[in-house]
Design an enzyme around this catalytic site. Structure first.
Site, mmCIF file in Angstrom:
data_model
loop_
_atom_site.group_PDB
_atom_site.id
_atom_site.type_symbol
_atom_site.label_atom_id
_atom_site.label_comp_id
_atom_site.label_asym_id
_atom_site.label_seq_id
_atom_site.Cartn_x
_atom_site.Cartn_y
_atom_site.Cartn_z
ATOM 1 N N LEU A 207 0.807 -1.063 0.170
ATOM 2 C CA LEU A 207 -0.236 0.081 0.046
ATOM 3 C C LEU A 207 1.010 1.219 0.117
ATOM 4 O O LEU A 207 1.951 1.289 0.855
ATOM 5 C CB LEU A 207 -0.867 0.246 1.314
ATOM 6 C CG LEU A 207 -2.173 -0.960 1.330
ATOM 7 C CD1 LEU A 207 -2.772 -0.814 2.627
ATOM 8 C CD2 LEU A 207 -3.128 -0.491 0.096
ATOM 9 N N ASP A 208 0.484 2.107 -0.794
ATOM 10 C CA ASP A 208 1.250 3.446 -0.728
ATOM 11 C C ASP A 208 1.434 4.112 0.337
ATOM 12 O O ASP A 208 0.309 3.627 1.367
ATOM 13 C CB ASP A 208 0.771 4.333 -1.928
ATOM 14 C CG ASP A 208 0.986 3.916 -3.192
ATOM 15 O OD1 ASP A 208 2.063 3.165 -3.533
ATOM 16 O OD2 ASP A 208 -0.030 4.471 -4.153
ATOM 17 N N PRO A 209 2.204 5.170 0.911
ATOM 18 C CA PRO A 209 2.087 5.692 1.822
ATOM 19 C C PRO A 209 0.760 6.365 2.373
ATOM 20 O O PRO A 209 0.438 6.476 3.419
ATOM 21 C CB PRO A 209 3.403 6.676 2.166
ATOM 22 C CG PRO A 209 4.204 6.056 1.340
ATOM 23 C CD PRO A 209 3.344 5.460 0.107
#
Length: 342
Positions: free
Chosen positions: A76-78
């Protein structure tokens, strides 16, 4: 709490953590590894004895790898929060099945601005009119993005073409050797669940592309697009009202770029759009809100963050809070699933 009957320790298995927005997936996994690598649930007793007096295990390096195997089943992206599947021990061999499984997301789109990363953490590429876009217009356009569709990955991505990342072509003004190859993905469902209009606190990124950066992007695209132009098209009448935002809920196949759906939808509406919030609410059988009998819930992140600061008290069976929370949601790969004793 009821007693739990476990197969022989240490265990291997899968569980999900509710990742918060902000940290990277890797940093979340590394923080969990600190706890897992010192737990009798997942580490052999002899290895735990060897660790005594040495403090916490390192996040990186040979000794960290030898203590316990751990990995995640889909980054998951930040910016994103939600379901992050974690595999421990032999559970790491099962993580690949979560890359191609059906996933569910909830995302907030902000109109009028396109960014290089297709989300609010990127740099503003261009702005476009947005006041003509209504909820009805969005609903009328969604069918174009349902079902089996061809989706083109962002030019500002790490995907490689002829050994060079796409973002390098765009930033250095190097013409693309050929068009970016679209991918076939399936959008099983796509709905607008909330029209926020201008009643929200989201804003476009302050940092924006320079004229030189826009020219470089045009240069990269000119070999695969006819007369590509990257320029701002602001509203004809300036306004202090924030651009409209809306929330989408979707169920998609593995490999689907949620940010690309929002970006492409903005173009289809005669505007521009980028993601400002993104939540993965389901990944396979792991969900933030379980609804099926075989669903598994997620361990709240604060359980791990609190344990990282202090191990806390143990229960009557000798388990800490985070170990009990993991046990309650663990899918054991090596051995039978834990059963509540009568």
């Amino acid at each position: 709490m009821p007693k739990v009957s476990l197969p022989q320790l240490p265990l291997s298995g899968l569980f999900a953590v509710a990742k918060p927005s902000g940290p990277t997936s890797m940093s979340v996994v590394n923080d969990i590894k600190q706890l897992v690598g010192s737990s009798r649930l997942f580490v052999e007793a002899e290895k735990l004895e060897e660790q005594k007096g040495k403090g916490k295990i390192p996040k990186r390096g040979r000794r960290a790898r030898e203590t316990v195997k751990i990995g995640q089943g889909g980054t998951l992206d930040p910016l994103a929060d939600g379901v992050l599947v974690v595999g421990i021990g032999k559970g790491t061999k099962r993580l690949n099945e979560f890359l191609d499984c059906v996933k569910e997301y909830r995302t907030t789109a902000l109109l009028g601005c396109e960014t290089d990363s297709y989300d609010g953490e990127g740099v503003r590429v261009r702005v476009a009119p947005w006041r003509h876009v209504t909820r009805e217009a969005v609903e009328g356009m969604l069918d174009k993005f349902r079902g089996e569709i061809q989706q083109t990955p962002p030019i500002f991505s790490a995907l490689k073409m002829d050994g060079r990342p796409l973002y390098e072509y765009a930033r250095k003004g190097i013409p693309l050797p050929r068009p970016i190859e679209p991918r076939k993905v399936t959008v099983h469902s796509l709905e607008i669940v909330d029209w926020k209009g201008s009643d929200h606190g989201f804003r476009w990124p302050e940092k924006e592309f320079t004229a030189e950066e826009k020219k470089a992007m045009e240069k990269a695209l000119e070999s695969v697009e006819e007369n590509p132009v990257v320029k701002d098209e602001p509203e004809s009448q300036p306004t202090d009202v924030p651009p409209a935002a809306f929330v989408l809920s979707m169920k998609v196949s593995g490999g689907t770029y949620v940010r690309s759906i929002v970006h492409d939808l903005g173009h289809a509406l005669g505007s521009a759009a980028h993601v400002v919030t993104l939540t993965r609410s389901r990944q396979g059988r792991f969900a933030l809100e379980p609804t099926e009998d075989d669903d598994k819930g997620c361990v709240p992140w604060d359980v791990f963050s609190k344990a990282g600061e202090s191990e806390g008290e143990v229960d009557a069976e000798g388990w800490t809070e985070w170990e009990r929370e993991v046990l309650d949601r663990l899918e054991i790969v090596d051995g039978a699933k834990p059963q509540a004793a009568v």
